[in-house]
Design an enzyme around this catalytic site. Sequence first.
Site, PDB file in Angstrom:
ATOM      1  N   LYS A 122      39.870  37.467  38.280  1.00  0.00           N
ATOM      2  CA  LYS A 122      39.901  38.867  37.837  1.00  0.00           C
ATOM      3  C   LYS A 122      38.629  39.143  37.058  1.00  0.00           C
ATOM      4  CE  LYS A 122      42.916  42.289  38.034  1.00  0.00           C
ATOM      5  NZ  LYS A 122      44.015  42.509  38.967  1.00  0.00           N
TER       6      LYS A 122
ATOM      7  N   ASP B  60      40.902  47.760  40.520  1.00  0.00           N
ATOM      8  CA  ASP B  60      42.047  47.720  39.605  1.00  0.00           C
ATOM      9  C   ASP B  60      41.907  49.023  38.810  1.00  0.00           C
ATOM     10  OD1 ASP B  60      44.181  45.528  38.579  1.00  0.00           O
ATOM     11  OD2 ASP B  60      43.485  46.622  36.837  1.00  0.00           O
TER      12      ASP B  60
HETATM   13  N1  GLU Z   1      44.011  44.685  41.325  1.00  0.00           N
HETATM   14  C1  GLU Z   1      45.015  44.438  42.291  1.00  0.00           C
HETATM   15  C2  GLU Z   1      46.047  43.483  41.742  1.00  0.00           C
HETATM   16  O1  GLU Z   1      46.344  43.538  40.567  1.00  0.00           O
HETATM   17  C3  GLU Z   1      44.468  44.050  43.664  1.00  0.00           C
HETATM   18  C4  GLU Z   1      43.454  42.975  43.671  1.00  0.00           C
HETATM   19  C5  GLU Z   1      42.790  42.730  45.038  1.00  0.00           C
HETATM   20  O2  GLU Z   1      43.035  43.473  45.978  1.00  0.00           O
HETATM   21  O3  GLU Z   1      42.017  41.768  45.099  1.00  0.00           O
HETATM   22  O4  GLU Z   1      46.623  42.677  42.421  1.00  0.00           O
END
Ligand code: GLU
Length: 448
Positions: free
Chosen positions: A129, A169
Amino acid sequence: MSMLDEKLQPMFEEVLRRNPGEDEFHQAVHEVLDSLGPVVAKHPEYADAAIIPRLCEPERQIIFRVPWVDDSGQVQINRGFRVEFNSALGPYKGGLRFHPTVYLGIVKFLGFEQIFKNALTGLPIGGGKGGSDFDPKGRSDAEVMRFCQSFMTELYRHIGEYTDVPAGDIGVGGREIGYLFGQYKRITNRYESGVLTGKGIGWGGSLVRTEATGYGTVFFVDEILRSRGDSLDGKKVVVSGSGNVAIYAIEKLQQLGAVVVACSDSGGYVVDPDGVDLALVKDIKERRRSRIAVYADERPRASYVEGGSVWQVPCDVALPCATQNELNGNDAAALVRNGCQVVAEGANMPCTPEAVRTFSEAGVSFAPGKAANAGGVATSALEMQQNASRDSWSFEHTEERLAEIMRNIHHRCLTTADEYGQPGNYSAGANIAGFTQVADAVLALGVI
Ligand code: GLU
């Protein structure tokens, strides 16, 4: 925080000692370890190989300065992050969050959750992340572009389709992914589509990715209700938030016959007894980039409540789709009092531990984010598959793949919960199924 199993408590204390001041990260680790007592009892090999301490320490953490020039010519400085948490199952995968509350503890909580969520999808993706304390609110497109370009000018050296694949996100949507991808392409001189997901449909994106997190959460709720011989038809639903997850959760809920009576943003909430007018919410949030308060001015029977808690609005199903810790013990008590039967987390960790306890004591079905909101990242993995094969799939095919993945996650949570003697406990099922899959891969790959 409550005491854990006697083998796990010392590991948790070590996490507290090594990561001071990172409250959200502590909370996310505690929540997973809380389910693992029966797992470590059954699998002594995990303790022997120090699997839990290894999972709690990110493989790599990158923090960097992001300088950029605003529209008035002033130099601005933000902080950028990418935490590459675990790559036992595949390249690090997870979104970027641009929000003023972002600091290392938030990125680590999200990255830690992502490891298990991604494992649950059954697709070959590790967990990571990133993000920044940059606030896109009120910034012009040109400012957002310059920020994204500066952010990528550092990030590009750490990512790649086989290494680390960021996405969106909170605060990072199609516009930001476009600027980030453009700068990556320029710096590397490679059209490497699989390096980012959430791209536009005309340049390597996947149909259904925009809708996927919200749709996936609703598919999960549909499965919960189905397993109880019920359905969404005619159910009254409260959805918090009005960003990407909330909007597409509302869309799918309405398609399946539910009535969405309220939604919110960080300023307050709107109640619409006629059912939320989704076209209006989309216009306010996606086109005008304005406040949800405006909604009530344009819908005669709707009311806006400044501040306050959307969870006071009576409903059968509650979907927290805004942000972490937005639904506390009091909110949970109000939902239970009003007869709510199902709660599913569209956001990451929106329910506090007290809220989760309240739901479980009251027999409310509670679906944790790492299961219920996995549809977004799962569809990102489908985008990566399309990029790798230089193909693009139809909306119907992609949506069916998503629905099938959500059904599988639901099934895996329930069967794992059964296997470990906690029938109906989706949190235990999700934590244990995600953990054991990653733990087995970590064991197999040796001490690296
Ligand atoms: N931010 C999204 C999550 O919390 C998606 C992340 C992504 O698609 O890599 O899972």
